[in-house]
Design a protein around this motif. Structure first.
Motif, PDB file in Angstrom:
ATOM      1  N   ARG A 280      43.498   5.534  33.660  1.00  0.00           N
ATOM      2  CA  ARG A 280      44.215   5.705  34.933  1.00  0.00           C
ATOM      3  C   ARG A 280      44.194   4.426  35.778  1.00  0.00           C
ATOM      4  O   ARG A 280      44.112   4.482  37.007  1.00  0.00           O
ATOM      5  CB  ARG A 280      43.548   6.849  35.716  1.00  0.00           C
ATOM      6  CG  ARG A 280      44.543   7.772  36.374  1.00  0.00           C
ATOM      7  CD  ARG A 280      43.851   8.829  37.170  1.00  0.00           C
ATOM      8  NE  ARG A 280      44.823   9.683  37.840  1.00  0.00           N
ATOM      9  CZ  ARG A 280      44.595  10.335  38.964  1.00  0.00           C
ATOM     10  NH1 ARG A 280      43.416  10.246  39.555  1.00  0.00           N
ATOM     11  NH2 ARG A 280      45.525  11.085  39.507  1.00  0.00           N
ATOM     12  N   HIS A 281      44.276   3.293  35.109  1.00  0.00           N
ATOM     13  CA  HIS A 281      44.147   1.999  35.789  1.00  0.00           C
ATOM     14  C   HIS A 281      45.200   1.770  36.891  1.00  0.00           C
ATOM     15  O   HIS A 281      44.849   1.389  38.015  1.00  0.00           O
ATOM     16  CB  HIS A 281      44.172   0.882  34.737  1.00  0.00           C
ATOM     17  CG  HIS A 281      44.043  -0.496  35.287  1.00  0.00           C
ATOM     18  ND1 HIS A 281      42.931  -0.924  35.996  1.00  0.00           N
ATOM     19  CD2 HIS A 281      44.888  -1.563  35.247  1.00  0.00           C
ATOM     20  CE1 HIS A 281      43.104  -2.191  36.357  1.00  0.00           C
ATOM     21  NE2 HIS A 281      44.274  -2.601  35.921  1.00  0.00           N
ATOM     22  N   PRO A 282      46.497   2.026  36.633  1.00  0.00           N
ATOM     23  CA  PRO A 282      47.500   1.735  37.681  1.00  0.00           C
ATOM     24  C   PRO A 282      47.288   2.552  38.962  1.00  0.00           C
ATOM     25  O   PRO A 282      47.461   2.026  40.062  1.00  0.00           O
ATOM     26  CB  PRO A 282      48.832   2.101  37.009  1.00  0.00           C
ATOM     27  CG  PRO A 282      48.555   2.022  35.547  1.00  0.00           C
ATOM     28  CD  PRO A 282      47.130   2.457  35.373  1.00  0.00           C
ATOM     29  N   TYR A 283      46.888   3.811  38.821  1.00  0.00           N
ATOM     30  CA  TYR A 283      46.624   4.644  40.002  1.00  0.00           C
ATOM     31  C   TYR A 283      45.525   4.013  40.862  1.00  0.00           C
ATOM     32  O   TYR A 283      45.617   3.966  42.092  1.00  0.00           O
ATOM     33  CB  TYR A 283      46.235   6.064  39.569  1.00  0.00           C
ATOM     34  CG  TYR A 283      45.555   6.878  40.646  1.00  0.00           C
ATOM     35  CD1 TYR A 283      46.252   7.341  41.751  1.00  0.00           C
ATOM     36  CD2 TYR A 283      44.178   7.165  40.552  1.00  0.00           C
ATOM     37  CE1 TYR A 283      45.612   8.083  42.744  1.00  0.00           C
ATOM     38  CE2 TYR A 283      43.534   7.897  41.536  1.00  0.00           C
ATOM     39  CZ  TYR A 283      44.255   8.349  42.630  1.00  0.00           C
ATOM     40  OH  TYR A 283      43.608   9.060  43.602  1.00  0.00           O
ATOM     41  N   HIS A 284      44.483   3.507  40.196  1.00  0.00           N
ATOM     42  CA  HIS A 284      43.381   2.908  40.945  1.00  0.00           C
ATOM     43  C   HIS A 284      43.811   1.613  41.623  1.00  0.00           C
ATOM     44  O   HIS A 284      43.478   1.379  42.793  1.00  0.00           O
ATOM     45  CB  HIS A 284      42.158   2.701  40.037  1.00  0.00           C
ATOM     46  CG  HIS A 284      41.431   3.993  39.814  1.00  0.00           C
ATOM     47  ND1 HIS A 284      40.358   4.374  40.567  1.00  0.00           N
ATOM     48  CD2 HIS A 284      41.689   5.025  38.969  1.00  0.00           C
ATOM     49  CE1 HIS A 284      39.972   5.587  40.187  1.00  0.00           C
ATOM     50  NE2 HIS A 284      40.753   6.001  39.214  1.00  0.00           N
ATOM     51  N   ILE A 285      44.564   0.793  40.921  1.00  0.00           N
ATOM     52  CA  ILE A 285      45.042  -0.452  41.536  1.00  0.00           C
ATOM     53  C   ILE A 285      45.874  -0.135  42.782  1.00  0.00           C
ATOM     54  O   ILE A 285      45.741  -0.790  43.820  1.00  0.00           O
ATOM     55  CB  ILE A 285      45.859  -1.285  40.505  1.00  0.00           C
ATOM     56  CG1 ILE A 285      44.922  -1.843  39.419  1.00  0.00           C
ATOM     57  CG2 ILE A 285      46.632  -2.404  41.193  1.00  0.00           C
ATOM     58  CD1 ILE A 285      43.877  -2.838  39.936  1.00  0.00           C
ATOM     59  N   ARG A 286      46.703   0.912  42.693  1.00  0.00           N
ATOM     60  CA  ARG A 286      47.512   1.291  43.864  1.00  0.00           C
ATOM     61  C   ARG A 286      46.646   1.738  45.045  1.00  0.00           C
ATOM     62  O   ARG A 286      47.025   1.564  46.203  1.00  0.00           O
ATOM     63  CB  ARG A 286      48.473   2.426  43.499  1.00  0.00           C
ATOM     64  CG  ARG A 286      49.809   1.969  42.971  1.00  0.00           C
ATOM     65  CD  ARG A 286      50.907   3.005  43.208  1.00  0.00           C
ATOM     66  NE  ARG A 286      50.544   4.350  42.776  1.00  0.00           N
ATOM     67  CZ  ARG A 286      50.505   4.742  41.513  1.00  0.00           C
ATOM     68  NH1 ARG A 286      50.828   3.902  40.545  1.00  0.00           N
ATOM     69  NH2 ARG A 286      50.164   5.967  41.194  1.00  0.00           N
ATOM     70  N   SER A 287      45.474   2.318  44.742  1.00  0.00           N
ATOM     71  CA  SER A 287      44.607   2.867  45.794  1.00  0.00           C
ATOM     72  C   SER A 287      43.641   1.834  46.372  1.00  0.00           C
ATOM     73  O   SER A 287      42.943   2.122  47.327  1.00  0.00           O
ATOM     74  CB  SER A 287      43.775   4.026  45.223  1.00  0.00           C
ATOM     75  OG  SER A 287      44.612   4.967  44.589  1.00  0.00           O
ATOM     76  N   TYR A 288      43.589   0.643  45.767  1.00  0.00           N
ATOM     77  CA  TYR A 288      42.497  -0.284  46.083  1.00  0.00           C
ATOM     78  C   TYR A 288      42.854  -1.395  47.059  1.00  0.00           C
ATOM     79  O   TYR A 288      42.057  -2.294  47.291  1.00  0.00           O
ATOM     80  CB  TYR A 288      41.925  -0.876  44.786  1.00  0.00           C
ATOM     81  CG  TYR A 288      41.029   0.087  44.007  1.00  0.00           C
ATOM     82  CD1 TYR A 288      40.800   1.391  44.437  1.00  0.00           C
ATOM     83  CD2 TYR A 288      40.397  -0.312  42.829  1.00  0.00           C
ATOM     84  CE1 TYR A 288      39.986   2.262  43.729  1.00  0.00           C
ATOM     85  CE2 TYR A 288      39.571   0.554  42.118  1.00  0.00           C
ATOM     86  CZ  TYR A 288      39.378   1.839  42.573  1.00  0.00           C
ATOM     87  OH  TYR A 288      38.557   2.694  41.867  1.00  0.00           O
ATOM     88  N   ASP A 289      44.082  -1.382  47.600  1.00  0.00           N
ATOM     89  CA  ASP A 289      44.369  -2.228  48.766  1.00  0.00           C
ATOM     90  C   ASP A 289      45.443  -1.533  49.592  1.00  0.00           C
ATOM     91  O   ASP A 289      46.115  -0.623  49.101  1.00  0.00           O
ATOM     92  CB  ASP A 289      44.735  -3.678  48.355  1.00  0.00           C
ATOM     93  CG  ASP A 289      46.163  -3.836  47.861  1.00  0.00           C
ATOM     94  OD1 ASP A 289      47.104  -3.381  48.547  1.00  0.00           O
ATOM     95  OD2 ASP A 289      46.345  -4.434  46.790  1.00  0.00           O
ATOM     96  N   PRO A 290      45.615  -1.911  50.862  1.00  0.00           N
ATOM     97  CA  PRO A 290      46.537  -1.152  51.726  1.00  0.00           C
ATOM     98  C   PRO A 290      48.006  -1.405  51.413  1.00  0.00           C
ATOM     99  O   PRO A 290      48.868  -0.746  51.988  1.00  0.00           O
ATOM    100  CB  PRO A 290      46.181  -1.627  53.139  1.00  0.00           C
ATOM    101  CG  PRO A 290      45.458  -2.902  52.983  1.00  0.00           C
ATOM    102  CD  PRO A 290      44.864  -2.941  51.614  1.00  0.00           C
ATOM    103  N   LYS A 291      48.309  -2.327  50.476  1.00  0.00           N
ATOM    104  CA  LYS A 291      49.703  -2.590  50.130  1.00  0.00           C
ATOM    105  C   LYS A 291      50.006  -2.184  48.688  1.00  0.00           C
ATOM    106  O   LYS A 291      50.873  -2.773  48.035  1.00  0.00           O
ATOM    107  CB  LYS A 291      50.043  -4.056  50.393  1.00  0.00           C
ATOM    108  CG  LYS A 291      49.848  -4.428  51.860  1.00  0.00           C
ATOM    109  CD  LYS A 291      50.457  -5.749  52.234  1.00  0.00           C
ATOM    110  CE  LYS A 291      50.066  -6.137  53.659  1.00  0.00           C
ATOM    111  NZ  LYS A 291      48.635  -6.487  53.785  1.00  0.00           N
TER     112      LYS A 291
END
Ligand code: ADP
Ligand code: MN
Ligand code: MN
Ligand code: MN
Length: 373
Positions: A280-291
Motif C-alpha cells: 500500500r505504498h502510494p496510499y502512504h506517500i499520499r498521507s505523509y505530507d500535506p500536498k
C-alpha cells in the motif's frame, strides 16, 4: 542578518510585567491548526479559575475566513478543546489548550484530521499502539536564509555537523535548549534532541505516545518551537527540502509498535506489518505530507539517507530504506519499526491513522475505508 522587530524588544523589560501577580485569573492560550494543514494559530482568553481537566474548558470560536478555513459569509468556526498543557511562557497556572476545529454547523472542518484519527485509534485501543516521531526542522533568519550560513554562500560540506559541537558546527543551539526545557515544563513527551546533518538543521523526538496522544503532543511541541523562535527572531521551517542540492532534507521518521510487537517473538508481527505496508505504498506517500506527496518528492530521492519515493523497501539498520528495523530490534526479535517516509511537514494525525489502517485494520485499497460505528 535581518531579524524580526519583536525579537529586538527588550526581554528584560517584558520580564518586569510578567512578574506581576495575576490574581485568581488564569490565561488559556487556545491553539489550532489552520486551513493550510501546516500553520498554527492561537488566541488567549481569561478563565475565572484553573481548569483541572479538559471538561473545565469552554468551547470558543474564531473567524475562519482569516485562516483559509471558511467563506466570509459563514465565517464563525468553533474551537473544541481536546488536550491541555502547562504554559511554559506565562507559567503556572496558565495553560496551552490544543483544539479541534468545527465548522459553523458543528461539522468537522476539512483540515481537522484529528477527528477521524481519534475514531481509528479508538477501534484498536486494546492493541496499545505506540508511536515515536523524530521531528527534523531547519532554522532560518528572517530573510529566509538558513541561520548562521554565510549571507552570500554556503558553509563547508556536510560531515561535521550531525551531533556536532562547537561554534563552527552547531548553529542555533540556544533555541534547541530553550525548546527542550519548555516542552518538559509543558508536559510534552519529548524524548531527546540532536543536531542534524545539514548545519542549522536539528531534530527532536516525541514519544513513545499511545494512540491519539502522538499527534497532540507533536503539534504542541511544534507550537512551542515556533513560539521560542519568535523570542529569538528566528523562523523555523518544516519544509522537507529547504535547500536543494547536496544538503539533507527534513523528515519526520515515525516509529511504531503494538503490544504484540513489543512482546517475546514480536518480530513476526513487525514483519507482518511491513508486508501490509509494502502492498500500500502510494496510499502512504499520499498521507505523509500535506500536498499529497508532491512536497516529499523533493526529499525522497534515494540519496541523502532517503528511499526513492516510487519504491518500497525495508531492511535491518538500513537508512536508505522506506522502513528500517533498528539493529537492536533485529537482535532482540521484538520491539518496533521505523517508517522513514513521512515529511517534516506531515500531519501526525494523518501519518498515525494511515499506519493503523494498513497494519492493524488490514485495509488494502488505495483509498481509506469508511467505518460505520
Ligand atoms: P533514530 O535512531 O532513527 O535516529 P531516535 O532515537 O531519533 O531514532 O528516535 C526513536 C524514537 O522511537 C523515539 O521517539 C522513541 O520514543 C521511539 N520509540 C522507542 N521505542 C518505541 C516503541 N516500542 N514503539 C514506538 N516508538 C518507540
Ligand atoms: Mn533520530
Ligand atoms: Mn534525523
Ligand atoms: Mn530515524
Amino acid at each position: 542578518m535581518a531579524t524580526s522587530a519583536s525579537a529586538q524588544l527588550s526581554k528584560q523589560v517584558k520580564k518586569v510585567y510578567m512578574e506581576l501577580p495575576q490574581g485568581d485569573k488564569v490565561q488559556a492560550m487556545y491553539i489550532w491548526i489552520d486551513g493550510t494543514g501546516e500553520g498554527l494559530r492561537c488566541k488567549t482568553r481569561t478563565l475565572d479559575s484553573e481548569p483541572k481537566s479538559i471538561e473545565d474548558l469552554p468551547e470558543w470560536n474564531f473567524d475562519g475566513s482569516s485562516t483559509h478555513q471558511s467563506e466570509g459569509s459563514n465565517s464563525d468556526m468553533f474551537l473544541k478543546p481536546v488536550s491541555m498543557f502547562r504554559d511554559p511562557f506565562r507559567r503556572d497556572p496558565n495553560k496551552l489548550v490544543l483544539c479541534e476545529v468545527l465548522k459553523y454547523n458543528k461539522k468537522v472542518a476539512e483540515t481537522n484530521l484529528r477527528h477521524i484519527c481519534k475514531q481509528i485509534m479508538d477501534m484498536v485501543y486494546n492493541e496499545h499502539p505506540w508511536f515515536g516521531m523524530e521531528q527534523e526542522y531547519t532554522l532560518l533568519g528572517m530573510d529566509g536564509h538558513p541561520f548562521g550560513w554565510p549571507s552570500n554562500g554556503f558553509p563547508g560540506p556536510q560531515g561535521p555537523y550531525y551531533c556536532g559541537v562547537g561554534s563552527d558546527k552547531a548553529y542555533g543551539r540556544d533555541i534547541v535548549e530553550a525548546h527542550y526545557r519548555a516542552c518538559l515544563y509543558a508536559g510534552v513527551k519529548i524524548a531527546g534532541t540532536n543536531a542534524e546533518v545539514m548545519p542549522a538543521q536539528w531534530e527532536f523526538q516525541v514519544g513513545p505516545c499511545e494512540g491519539i496522544d502522538m499527534g497532540d503532543h507533536l503539534w504542541v511541541a511544534r507550537f512551542i518551537l515556533h513560539r521560542v523562535c519568535e523570542d529569538f527572531g528566528i523562523v523555523v521551517s518544516f519544509d522537507p527540502k529547504p535547500i536543494t542540492g547536496n544538503w539533507n532534507g527534513a523528515g519526520c521518521h515515525t516509529n511504531f509498535s503494538t503490544k504484540p510487537m513489543r512482546e517475546e517473538g514480536g518480530l513476526k508481527h513487525i514483519e507482518e506489518a511491513i508486508e501490509c505496508l509494502r502492498s500500500r505504498h502510494p496510499y502512504h506517500i499520499r498521507s505523509y505530507d500535506p500536498k499529497g506527496g508532491s512536497d516529499n518528492a523533493r526529499r525522497l530521492t534515494g540519496f541523502h539517507e532517503t528511499s526513492n519515493i516510487h519504491e518500497f523497501s525495508a531492511g535491518v539498520a538500513n537508512r536508505g530504506a522506506s522502513i528500517r528495523i533498528p539493529r537492536t530490534v533485529g537482535q532482540e526479535q521484538k520491539g518496533y519499526f521505523e517508517d522513514r517516509r513521512p515529511s517534516a511537514n506531515c500531519d501526525p494525525y494523518a501519518v498515525t491513522e494511515a499506519l493503523i489502517r494498513t497494519c492493524l485494520l488490514k485495509e488494502t485499497g488505495e483509498e481509506p475505508c469508511e467505518y460505520k460505528n
